[in-house]
Motif scaffolding. Structure first.
Motif, PDB file in Angstrom:
ATOM      1  N   MET A 199       0.850  -1.182   0.000  1.00 19.93           N
ATOM      2  CA  MET A 199       0.000   0.000   0.000  1.00 19.93           C
ATOM      3  C   MET A 199       0.892   1.240   0.000  1.00 19.93           C
ATOM      4  O   MET A 199       2.018   1.198   0.480  1.00 19.93           O
ATOM      5  N   ILE A 200       0.355   2.323  -0.540  1.00 17.58           N
ATOM      6  CA  ILE A 200       1.131   3.556  -0.651  1.00 17.58           C
ATOM      7  C   ILE A 200       0.412   4.698   0.073  1.00 17.58           C
ATOM      8  O   ILE A 200      -0.808   4.682   0.213  1.00 17.58           O
ATOM      9  N   GLU A 201       1.186   5.668   0.504  1.00 19.97           N
ATOM     10  CA  GLU A 201       0.590   6.821   1.163  1.00 19.97           C
ATOM     11  C   GLU A 201      -0.113   7.703   0.133  1.00 19.97           C
ATOM     12  O   GLU A 201       0.471   8.056  -0.891  1.00 19.97           O
ATOM     13  N   THR A 202      -1.353   8.059   0.436  1.00 17.50           N
ATOM     14  CA  THR A 202      -2.156   8.871  -0.490  1.00 17.50           C
ATOM     15  C   THR A 202      -2.752  10.111   0.158  1.00 17.50           C
ATOM     16  O   THR A 202      -3.411  10.903  -0.530  1.00 17.50           O
ATOM     17  N   TYR A 203      -2.532  10.285   1.465  1.00 11.76           N
ATOM     18  CA  TYR A 203      -3.119  11.454   2.138  1.00 11.76           C
ATOM     19  C   TYR A 203      -2.343  11.746   3.411  1.00 11.76           C
ATOM     20  O   TYR A 203      -1.902  10.816   4.101  1.00 11.76           O
ATOM     21  N   ARG A 204      -2.178  13.047   3.718  1.00  8.65           N
ATOM     22  CA  ARG A 204      -1.678  13.533   5.014  1.00  8.65           C
ATOM     23  C   ARG A 204      -2.470  14.759   5.377  1.00  8.65           C
ATOM     24  O   ARG A 204      -2.743  15.603   4.521  1.00  8.65           O
ATOM     25  N   GLY A 205      -2.858  14.850   6.639  1.00 10.53           N
ATOM     26  CA  GLY A 205      -3.615  16.011   7.075  1.00 10.53           C
ATOM     27  C   GLY A 205      -3.734  16.042   8.584  1.00 10.53           C
ATOM     28  O   GLY A 205      -3.077  15.289   9.296  1.00 10.53           O
ATOM     29  N   VAL A 206      -4.592  16.929   9.051  1.00  8.61           N
ATOM     30  CA  VAL A 206      -4.776  17.153  10.480  1.00  8.61           C
ATOM     31  C   VAL A 206      -6.269  17.229  10.779  1.00  8.61           C
ATOM     32  O   VAL A 206      -7.065  17.575   9.905  1.00  8.61           O
ATOM     33  N   VAL A 207      -6.643  16.909  12.004  1.00 10.18           N
ATOM     34  CA  VAL A 207      -8.022  17.063  12.456  1.00 10.18           C
ATOM     35  C   VAL A 207      -8.154  18.465  13.049  1.00 10.18           C
ATOM     36  O   VAL A 207      -7.450  18.809  14.004  1.00 10.18           O
ATOM     37  N   TYR A 208      -9.037  19.258  12.479  1.00  8.32           N
ATOM     38  CA  TYR A 208      -9.284  20.616  12.955  1.00  8.32           C
ATOM     39  C   TYR A 208     -10.459  20.616  13.932  1.00  8.32           C
ATOM     40  O   TYR A 208     -11.367  19.781  13.819  1.00  8.32           O
ATOM     41  N   PRO A 209     -10.472  21.578  14.868  1.00  2.00           N
ATOM     42  CA  PRO A 209     -11.584  21.631  15.833  1.00  2.00           C
ATOM     43  C   PRO A 209     -12.966  21.692  15.182  1.00  2.00           C
ATOM     44  O   PRO A 209     -13.910  21.102  15.702  1.00  2.00           O
ATOM     45  N   TYR A 210     -13.098  22.364  14.035  1.00  2.80           N
ATOM     46  CA  TYR A 210     -14.420  22.456  13.397  1.00  2.80           C
ATOM     47  C   TYR A 210     -14.887  21.109  12.836  1.00  2.80           C
ATOM     48  O   TYR A 210     -16.046  20.957  12.470  1.00  2.80           O
ATOM     49  N   GLN A 211     -13.991  20.115  12.796  1.00  2.90           N
ATOM     50  CA  GLN A 211     -14.359  18.796  12.280  1.00  2.90           C
ATOM     51  C   GLN A 211     -14.870  17.852  13.377  1.00  2.90           C
ATOM     52  O   GLN A 211     -15.196  16.708  13.096  1.00  2.90           O
ATOM     53  N   LEU A 212     -14.958  18.360  14.594  1.00  3.84           N
ATOM     54  CA  LEU A 212     -15.420  17.527  15.709  1.00  3.84           C
ATOM     55  C   LEU A 212     -16.934  17.544  15.801  1.00  3.84           C
ATOM     56  O   LEU A 212     -17.591  18.518  15.448  1.00  3.84           O
ATOM     57  N   ASP A 213     -17.475  16.453  16.318  1.00  7.56           N
ATOM     58  CA  ASP A 213     -18.916  16.405  16.572  1.00  7.56           C
ATOM     59  C   ASP A 213     -19.183  16.660  18.059  1.00  7.56           C
ATOM     60  O   ASP A 213     -18.256  16.989  18.812  1.00  7.56           O
ATOM     61  N   HIS A 214     -20.402  16.508  18.484  1.00  5.50           N
ATOM     62  CA  HIS A 214     -20.771  16.794  19.871  1.00  5.50           C
ATOM     63  C   HIS A 214     -20.149  15.820  20.869  1.00  5.50           C
ATOM     64  O   HIS A 214     -20.165  16.060  22.068  1.00  5.50           O
ATOM     65  N   MET A 215     -19.570  14.741  20.364  1.00  3.11           N
ATOM     66  CA  MET A 215     -18.891  13.777  21.228  1.00  3.11           C
ATOM     67  C   MET A 215     -17.410  14.137  21.415  1.00  3.11           C
ATOM     68  O   MET A 215     -16.707  13.498  22.184  1.00  3.11           O
ATOM     69  N   GLY A 216     -16.931  15.132  20.657  1.00  2.47           N
ATOM     70  CA  GLY A 216     -15.551  15.582  20.803  1.00  2.47           C
ATOM     71  C   GLY A 216     -14.547  14.866  19.932  1.00  2.47           C
ATOM     72  O   GLY A 216     -13.338  15.054  20.084  1.00  2.47           O
ATOM     73  N   HIS A 217     -15.023  14.035  18.993  1.00  2.00           N
ATOM     74  CA  HIS A 217     -14.087  13.401  18.061  1.00  2.00           C
ATOM     75  C   HIS A 217     -14.497  13.737  16.621  1.00  2.00           C
ATOM     76  O   HIS A 217     -15.577  14.267  16.378  1.00  2.00           O
ATOM     77  N   MET A 218     -13.607  13.431  15.679  1.00  2.00           N
ATOM     78  CA  MET A 218     -13.855  13.770  14.284  1.00  2.00           C
ATOM     79  C   MET A 218     -15.148  13.114  13.814  1.00  2.00           C
ATOM     80  O   MET A 218     -15.348  11.907  13.971  1.00  2.00           O
ATOM     81  N   ASN A 219     -16.017  13.912  13.222  1.00  2.00           N
ATOM     82  CA  ASN A 219     -17.303  13.429  12.723  1.00  2.00           C
ATOM     83  C   ASN A 219     -17.090  12.552  11.493  1.00  2.00           C
ATOM     84  O   ASN A 219     -16.151  12.758  10.723  1.00  2.00           O
ATOM     85  N   VAL A 220     -17.995  11.609  11.280  1.00  2.00           N
ATOM     86  CA  VAL A 220     -17.866  10.646  10.182  1.00  2.00           C
ATOM     87  C   VAL A 220     -17.768  11.319   8.812  1.00  2.00           C
ATOM     88  O   VAL A 220     -17.122  10.787   7.911  1.00  2.00           O
ATOM     89  N   GLN A 221     -18.388  12.490   8.639  1.00  2.00           N
ATOM     90  CA  GLN A 221     -18.309  13.149   7.328  1.00  2.00           C
ATOM     91  C   GLN A 221     -16.869  13.483   6.956  1.00  2.00           C
ATOM     92  O   GLN A 221     -16.513  13.482   5.776  1.00  2.00           O
ATOM     93  N   TRP A 222     -16.016  13.749   7.955  1.00  2.00           N
ATOM     94  CA  TRP A 222     -14.632  14.135   7.669  1.00  2.00           C
ATOM     95  C   TRP A 222     -13.772  12.922   7.353  1.00  2.00           C
ATOM     96  O   TRP A 222     -12.819  13.027   6.584  1.00  2.00           O
ATOM     97  N   TYR A 223     -14.092  11.765   7.938  1.00  2.00           N
ATOM     98  CA  TYR A 223     -13.399  10.543   7.532  1.00  2.00           C
ATOM     99  C   TYR A 223     -13.640  10.330   6.036  1.00  2.00           C
ATOM    100  O   TYR A 223     -12.721  10.035   5.273  1.00  2.00           O
ATOM    101  N   THR A 224     -14.905  10.478   5.637  1.00  2.00           N
ATOM    102  CA  THR A 224     -15.259  10.284   4.230  1.00  2.00           C
ATOM    103  C   THR A 224     -14.525  11.279   3.344  1.00  2.00           C
ATOM    104  O   THR A 224     -14.009  10.910   2.279  1.00  2.00           O
ATOM    105  N   GLU A 225     -14.446  12.541   3.771  1.00  2.00           N
ATOM    106  CA  GLU A 225     -13.744  13.541   2.963  1.00  2.00           C
ATOM    107  C   GLU A 225     -12.267  13.204   2.805  1.00  2.00           C
ATOM    108  O   GLU A 225     -11.711  13.285   1.710  1.00  2.00           O
TER     109      GLU A 225
END
Length: 137
Positions: free
Chosen positions: A1-27
């Motif tokens: 497998m090869i690397e295809t993405y690098r990024g960071v989790v931003y505060p605006y990507q969190l849901d009410h539970m305090g972790h990254m919302n599923v929509q951002w995993y998909t993005e």
């Protein structure tokens, strides 16, 4: 497998539970997809020149651990199969600091003729370029 993405989790990507919302995993997996497509020759120039496109027709995502604000992420990707008109893709998302697996997604993506709006065969050169990216399980 090869690397295809690098990024960071931003505060605006969190849901009410305090972790990254599923929509951002998909993005983030979608961004990894476009890098993988490009490596097999399915580039934006190819899509424009031949009036082609790609469409996800099935996606299954599994969540293994939480991603929190400030976490650095990377995705590794590969092809699990190639058919006449479809690619089968596996992406894995990791926490770059801990190396912990956060999520996986498996996709079936169809190669489209954008004029007829139907799936069409890959050119032989695309299939040949894709073969080295097949994951040996």
């Amino acid at each position: 497998m090869i690397e295809t993405y690098r990024g960071v989790v931003y505060p605006y990507q969190l849901d009410h539970m305090g972790h990254m919302n599923v929509q951002w995993y998909t993005e983030k997996f979608d961004e990894a997809n476009w890098h993988l497509f490009s490596l097999v020759g399915l580039t934006s120039a190819y899509f424009r020149e031949y009036n082609r496109g790609m469409a996800a027709v099935q996606q299954t995502t599994k969540y293994h651990a939480e991603a929190l604000a400030g976490d650095l992420l990377f995705c590794r990707s590969g092809l699990t199969d190639i058919h006449e008109k479809t690619l089968y893709i596996l992406h894995e998302m990791y926490n770059a600091e801990t190396q912990k697996l956060l999520a996986t997604t498996e996709l079936i993506c169809a190669h489209l003729d954008r004029e007829t709006r139907h799936a069409c065969p890959f050119p032989p050169a695309i299939k040949e370029t894709a073969v080295p990216l097949l994951i040996k399980e």
